[in-house]
Scaffold this motif. Structure first.
Motif, mmCIF file in Angstrom:
data_model
loop_
_atom_site.group_PDB
_atom_site.id
_atom_site.type_symbol
_atom_site.label_atom_id
_atom_site.label_comp_id
_atom_site.label_asym_id
_atom_site.label_seq_id
_atom_site.Cartn_x
_atom_site.Cartn_y
_atom_site.Cartn_z
ATOM 1 N N THR A 210 0.828 -1.201 0.000
ATOM 2 C CA THR A 210 0.000 0.000 0.000
ATOM 3 C C THR A 210 0.864 1.254 0.000
ATOM 4 N N TYR A 211 0.232 2.379 -0.311
ATOM 5 C CA TYR A 211 0.899 3.687 -0.340
ATOM 6 C C TYR A 211 0.117 4.666 0.532
ATOM 7 N N THR A 212 0.866 5.537 1.194
ATOM 8 C CA THR A 212 0.262 6.642 1.936
ATOM 9 C C THR A 212 0.171 7.852 1.017
ATOM 10 N N VAL A 213 -1.029 8.450 0.927
ATOM 11 C CA VAL A 213 -1.256 9.547 -0.023
ATOM 12 C C VAL A 213 -1.885 10.726 0.705
ATOM 13 N N PHE A 214 -1.369 11.923 0.413
ATOM 14 C CA PHE A 214 -1.955 13.161 0.918
ATOM 15 C C PHE A 214 -2.335 14.043 -0.267
ATOM 16 N N ALA A 215 -3.521 14.646 -0.207
ATOM 17 C CA ALA A 215 -3.887 15.704 -1.142
ATOM 18 C C ALA A 215 -3.367 17.015 -0.571
#
Length: 417
Positions: free
Chosen positions: A59-64
């Motif tokens: 999985t990947y951690t994503v921020f807008a």
């Protein structure tokens, strides 16, 4: 929030094609991306920060990224040759094929059954500018307050239904619009020559603002593209004294009413009422909200840790969640996801649908529910003492700080009685 024109484009779900077999695993290049949604008003840019999850290599951690906000998305995963970034709280997601430094696909938001609204989406690794690279010249400085009328096409503003608050450094512009029912959250953009460009994408809000500045009249004239097909014209005049109506006077108790009478179920089926023992002799805050509402989530992000810190003082909170569906089987999981995400310890009940007329019927002691969120402050005797319509979130800067100060001052006063 101010209600915009209805979204009309409904399309069936179309995902990027994923290859069933590949010679080597696909991965996403970590780092910051300049992302764009392709709207009717043109490209709507925002930032993405994508990093591999050290605790889960799948999985990947994503921020807008919008202005000063780093908004966490749900855990992203690789599916075939594509990256899927879900935002389950708002029933939307980004799905894009991975092509080296590029991501190409769609943003989609589920609306009715299995049909979705979609916009084309692209992101390029390593770019950090918004609309134009930093350092490009700007011929106007738009820092300050702007009396704004959404819906006006003329340069003359007869009514003010919003206040723009902007801060400009070089050609970089940030800020938001305050309205009587909330704010437009974190807006980020540029001033290019004599023109304003601002945008926001947070999984629910999809905003693109453009305007032309007239220095002779200190006027901004432009348009707002929202969601898939929403559009409004707007005009703003520079006005350091611009103010909105008093948020304490928009929603109020009907004559003869002193408290808020309700009995609604939690997701476990247990009904909650202000007559329950947990609220007796307590100062109680009632949060009229919805899991679909980003401004409500901003308020909840403040309320949840505040409650943990202050509940031992004799304070309770209850959330009345008005959802898109009145069915617990549909809306219950959304409420539970919201409670989990924000670590909410106080009860949140399903109060009805998010139609304001229906919400007003569900709470007949009030003249009307005119905004989500709306917050009621109830004293130890069970009487409503203050009602605040809307919420000035952290994207509003000093207005958020003022709200927090007033919130604490009012609770302290009620506790001292």
């Amino acid at each position: 929030m101010k209600k915009l024109l209805p979204l009309v484009a409904i399309t069936l779900l179309l995902l990027p094609t994923a290859c069933s077999s590949q010679s080597s695993p696909v991965s996403v290049k970590p780092g910051q991306y300049r992302a764009v949604l392709k709207t009717r008003g043109g490209e709507l840019p925002f930032g993405l920060d994508i990093q591999p999850n050290p605790n889960d290599p799948k999985t990947y951690t994503v921020f807008a990224l919008n202005g000063n906000e780093r908004l966490p998305m749900d855990a992203a995963t690789i599916q075939g040759d594509s990256l899927r970034i879900p935002m389950s709280l708002f029933e939307s997601e980004l799905v894009a094929k991975i092509d080296g430094n590029l991501l190409r696909g769609v943003w989609r938001r589920r609306r009715i059954a299995q049909s979705s609204q979609t916009l084309p989406f692209e992101a390029q690794h390593g770019l950090t500018y918004r609309f134009t690279p930093n350092g490009k010249p700007a011929s106007a400085d738009l820092t300050g307050k702007w009396a704004t009328d959404f819906g006006s096409k003329t340069s003359k503003v007869d009514t003010v239904n919003a206040v723009g608050v902007f801060n400009q450094k070089g050609n970089r512009l940030s800020g938001t619009f305050l309205t009587p029912t909330g704010d437009y959250r974190y807006l980020d953009g540029n001033v290019v020559g004599d023109s304003l460009f601002l945008s926001c994408f947070d999984g629910s809000h999809v905003y693109l603002f453009k305007a032309k500045h007239d220095p002779a009249t200190k006027t901004l004239t432009g348009g707002l593209w929202a969601g898939i097909a929403g559009y409004e014209s707007w005009v703003a005049h520079f006005d350091p004294k611009a103010e909105l109506p008093d948020p304490a006077k928009l929603t109020y108790l009907k004559p003869g009413s002193k408290t808020l009478n309700f009995s609604f179920p939690e997701t476990n089926g247990k009904n909650v009422s202000l007559s329950d023992p947990r609220f007796k002799n307590k100062v109680t805050i009632v949060q009229i909200m919805g899991s679909w509402c980003p401004n409500c989530m901003d308020e909840t992000n403040f309320m949840s840790p505040w409650y943990k810190k202050n509940k031992q003082r004799g304070v309770e909170i209850v959330g009345l969640s008005f959802e898109r569906s009145p069915e617990m089987a549909v809306s219950g999981p959304k409420i539970d996801r919201m409670k989990q995400r924000f670590q909410i310890d106080y009860p949140v009940v399903l109060a009805g649908t998010n139609d304001k007329a229906q919400a007003s019927k569900a709470l007949p002691d009030l003249n009307a529910v005119v905004a989500f969120p709306t917050t009621l402050f109830i004293d130890k005797k069970g009487q409503v003492r203050h009602i605040h319509t809307g919420f000035s979130g952290p994207g509003t800067g000093k207005y958020y700080d003022q709200y927090v100060e007033e919130f604490n001052r009012l609770v302290d006063k009620l506790l001292a009685e």
